[in-house]
Write a protein that holds these residues in place. Structure first.
Motif, PDB file in Angstrom:
ATOM      1  N   GLY A  16      37.747  29.331  51.121  1.00  0.00           N
ATOM      2  CA  GLY A  16      36.896  29.931  50.099  1.00  0.00           C
ATOM      3  C   GLY A  16      36.869  31.439  50.223  1.00  0.00           C
ATOM      4  N   ALA A  17      36.768  31.915  51.458  1.00  0.00           N
ATOM      5  CA  ALA A  17      36.758  33.360  51.681  1.00  0.00           C
ATOM      6  C   ALA A  17      38.079  33.984  51.251  1.00  0.00           C
ATOM      7  CB  ALA A  17      36.485  33.652  53.157  1.00  0.00           C
ATOM      8  N   LEU A  18      39.200  33.287  51.551  1.00  0.00           N
ATOM      9  CA  LEU A  18      40.516  33.792  51.158  1.00  0.00           C
ATOM     10  C   LEU A  18      40.631  33.857  49.635  1.00  0.00           C
ATOM     11  CD1 LEU A  18      43.388  34.664  51.858  1.00  0.00           C
ATOM     12  CD2 LEU A  18      44.027  32.236  51.959  1.00  0.00           C
ATOM     13  N   ALA A  19      40.125  32.820  48.963  1.00  0.00           N
ATOM     14  CA  ALA A  19      40.174  32.814  47.498  1.00  0.00           C
ATOM     15  C   ALA A  19      39.387  33.979  46.927  1.00  0.00           C
ATOM     16  CB  ALA A  19      39.613  31.489  46.968  1.00  0.00           C
ATOM     17  N   SER A  20      38.261  34.280  47.558  1.00  0.00           N
ATOM     18  CA  SER A  20      37.447  35.398  47.090  1.00  0.00           C
ATOM     19  C   SER A  20      38.190  36.715  47.243  1.00  0.00           C
ATOM     20  CB  SER A  20      36.127  35.433  47.869  1.00  0.00           C
ATOM     21  OG  SER A  20      35.319  36.498  47.440  1.00  0.00           O
ATOM     22  N   VAL A  21      38.906  36.866  48.364  1.00  0.00           N
ATOM     23  CA  VAL A  21      39.671  38.096  48.595  1.00  0.00           C
ATOM     24  C   VAL A  21      40.800  38.219  47.581  1.00  0.00           C
ATOM     25  CG1 VAL A  21      41.211  39.256  50.211  1.00  0.00           C
ATOM     26  CG2 VAL A  21      39.087  38.226  51.030  1.00  0.00           C
ATOM     27  N   LEU A  22      41.509  37.096  47.330  1.00  0.00           N
ATOM     28  CA  LEU A  22      42.626  37.123  46.394  1.00  0.00           C
ATOM     29  C   LEU A  22      42.174  37.468  44.979  1.00  0.00           C
ATOM     30  CD1 LEU A  22      44.655  34.004  47.614  1.00  0.00           C
ATOM     31  CD2 LEU A  22      45.225  36.427  47.927  1.00  0.00           C
ATOM     32  N   ASN A  83      23.250  31.696  50.734  1.00  0.00           N
ATOM     33  CA  ASN A  83      24.600  32.172  51.035  1.00  0.00           C
ATOM     34  C   ASN A  83      25.636  31.079  50.775  1.00  0.00           C
ATOM     35  OD1 ASN A  83      23.822  34.820  51.995  1.00  0.00           O
ATOM     36  ND2 ASN A  83      22.974  33.770  53.779  1.00  0.00           N
ATOM     37  N   LEU A  84      26.034  30.965  49.511  1.00  0.00           N
ATOM     38  CA  LEU A  84      27.055  29.990  49.147  1.00  0.00           C
ATOM     39  C   LEU A  84      28.382  30.317  49.830  1.00  0.00           C
ATOM     40  CD1 LEU A  84      26.364  29.684  45.330  1.00  0.00           C
ATOM     41  CD2 LEU A  84      26.283  27.781  46.945  1.00  0.00           C
ATOM     42  N   VAL A  85      29.115  29.270  50.216  1.00  0.00           N
ATOM     43  CA  VAL A  85      30.453  29.476  50.767  1.00  0.00           C
ATOM     44  C   VAL A  85      31.314  30.128  49.688  1.00  0.00           C
ATOM     45  CG1 VAL A  85      32.525  28.326  51.603  1.00  0.00           C
ATOM     46  CG2 VAL A  85      30.275  27.529  52.343  1.00  0.00           C
ATOM     47  N   PRO A  86      31.904  31.286  49.948  1.00  0.00           N
ATOM     48  CA  PRO A  86      32.690  31.980  48.916  1.00  0.00           C
ATOM     49  C   PRO A  86      33.822  31.114  48.379  1.00  0.00           C
ATOM     50  CG  PRO A  86      32.304  33.417  50.800  1.00  0.00           C
ATOM     51  CD  PRO A  86      31.849  32.052  51.208  1.00  0.00           C
ATOM     52  N   GLY A  87      33.860  30.977  47.070  1.00  0.00           N
ATOM     53  CA  GLY A  87      34.942  30.239  46.436  1.00  0.00           C
ATOM     54  C   GLY A  87      34.829  28.735  46.523  1.00  0.00           C
ATOM     55  N   ALA A  88      33.889  28.219  47.322  1.00  0.00           N
ATOM     56  CA  ALA A  88      33.755  26.766  47.473  1.00  0.00           C
ATOM     57  C   ALA A  88      32.289  26.358  47.561  1.00  0.00           C
ATOM     58  CB  ALA A  88      34.503  26.295  48.722  1.00  0.00           C
ATOM     59  N   GLY A  89      31.408  27.225  47.080  1.00  0.00           N
ATOM     60  CA  GLY A  89      29.978  26.958  47.212  1.00  0.00           C
ATOM     61  C   GLY A  89      29.473  25.889  46.277  1.00  0.00           C
ATOM     62  N   ILE A  90      30.031  25.826  45.057  1.00  0.00           N
ATOM     63  CA  ILE A  90      29.629  24.818  44.080  1.00  0.00           C
ATOM     64  C   ILE A  90      30.860  24.036  43.653  1.00  0.00           C
ATOM     65  CG2 ILE A  90      28.594  24.372  41.830  1.00  0.00           C
ATOM     66  CD1 ILE A  90      27.052  26.950  42.077  1.00  0.00           C
TER      67      ILE A  90
END
Length: 281
Positions: A16-22, A83-90
Motif C-alpha cells: 500500500g505504501a509503495l502504491a502511494s509513492v508510485l 491512520n488507514l494503511v496507504p493504498g489498502a485502507g479501504i
C-alpha cells in the motif's frame, strides 16, 4: 496469529505504501465508503470519526455516527482510529461489504463491515474486528461509539435488552446495538455529546454500565472491550452488530407498583374496616 499471517499483513502495508509513492503521494486516500443491499444503504466518513448514514428503503436515515477508539496500557487517553494503511485502507467487497485497515502505534486493526437488507423493514450491519500487535505484548481497550437518530429524530428512548445489547427506540422503530461477549467490559449511555467528549478528551476513561433506561433525548452509546495482544501469538477480536427494525413492538407496560405514599393511604383506609370487623366479632 501465525508468523505467516503477520508477514502477510506487513506485506499488505508495504504494498500500500509503495502504491502511494508510485501515485506521487499527492492523491488523497479515500476516506469514505458506502454499502448497499436490497434497497438499504450504509456509509461512514473516516475523516469525520465515522459520521455517516444508515438509510432504509424509503431513504430515512437512522444513524448519526459509528466509530472506534482505542487505548493501550502505555497511553494516557483514548485515540480514534484514523491512520488507514496507504493504498489498502479501504477494500470494497462487492456492493455490501467493506474491509478497513489501520496501523496505529504498533497495532494493526482490521474491521470488516457487511450490510444485509433482510427485508424492507429489517436490516443489519455486522462488523467483525481484530487487533494485532506488531511489537511486544500490550494491554488494549477498544471502544465502539454509536449515535443513532432513529427515524431521523434526536429524541430517542433507550433500554438495556441484556448486558450485550443496547436498544435505541423511536415509536415503532428500534435499533439494537449488540456487542460480542468475549472481553466485554460493559456499556455506557449518555446524551450527545457527553460520551463523545470523553473519548476525545485528554484523560483515560472507562465505561460505567450506567445510563439506562434513557430518554427520550439525543442518545449515544459506548461499548468497551479489554484484552492483551502479543505479536505473532495473541489477537483481540470481536463483533459489533447494528440491527434496524421498522416494525418494533414495544413490550407491554409492567404492573403498576404503588409508591410508598400510596401504600400508606391504602393501609390507613383499611384500618377502620379492620376495627369494625373486630367489633362485630
Amino acid at each position: 496469529m501465525s508468523g505467516a499471517l503477520l508477514k502477510k499483513l506487513w506485506s499488505l502495508i508495504l504494498l500500500g505504501a509503495l502504491a502511494s509513492v508510485l501515485m506521487g503521494g499527492s492523491q488523497a486516500l479515500a476516506q469514505t465508503f458506502t454499502l448497499t443491499d436490497n434497497g438499504w444503504t450504509y456509509s461512514e466518513d473516516i475523516s469525520q470519526q465515522g459520521l455517516g448514514d444508515f438509510k432504509d428503503t424509503n431513504g430515512t436515515d437512522h444513524m448519526w455516527r459509528n466509530w472506534w477508539w482505542y487505548r493501550t496500557s502505555n497511553m494516557q487517553r483514548e485515540v480514534s482510529l484514523s491512520n488507514l494503511v496507504p493504498g489498502a485502507g479501504i477494500e470494497l467487497i462487492g456492493t455490501n461489504e467493506a474491509r478497513l485497515r489501520f496501523v496505529e502505534q504498533g497495532l494493526f486493526f482490521e474491521l470488516t463491515y457487511k450490510l444485509t437488507g433482510i427485508s424492507s423493514t429489517l436490516a443489519r450491519v455486522d462488523i467483525d474486528w481484530s487487533i494485532t500487535s506488531t511489537g511486544p505484548a500490550l494491554g488494549v481497550d477498544f471502544f465502539a461509539y454509536s449515535d443513532f437518530d432513529v427515524n431521523g429524530s434526536i429524541s430517542n428512548s433507550g433500554m438495556l435488552v441484556n448486558p450485550q445489547t443496547v436498544r435505541f427506540i423511536d415509536n415503532t422503530t428500534a435499533v439494537d446495538v449488540v456487542a460480542s461477549e468475549a472481553g466485554l467490559v460493559g456499556y455506557e449511555v449518555g446524551t450527545y455529546s457527553d460520551l463523545l467528549g470523553k473519548l476525545n478528551n485528554n484523560v483515560a476513561d472507562n465505561v460505567s454500565n450506567t445510563g439506562l433506561p434513557y430518554g427520550p433525548d439525543d442518545m449515544e452509546n459506548i461499548f468497551q472491550w479489554h484484552g492483551t495482544v502479543v505479536s505473532g501469538q495473541q489477537v483481540m477480536q470481536g463483533t459489533l452488530t447494528k440491527l434496524v427494525n421498522l416494525n418494533y413492538n414495544p413490550p407491554p407496560p409492567g404492573p403498576v407498583i404503588p409508591e410508598p405514599g400510596t401504600w400508606a393511604l391504602m393501609l390507613s383506609g383499611l384500618a377502620p374496616v379492620a376495627l369494625r370487623l373486630r367489633k362485630k366479632a
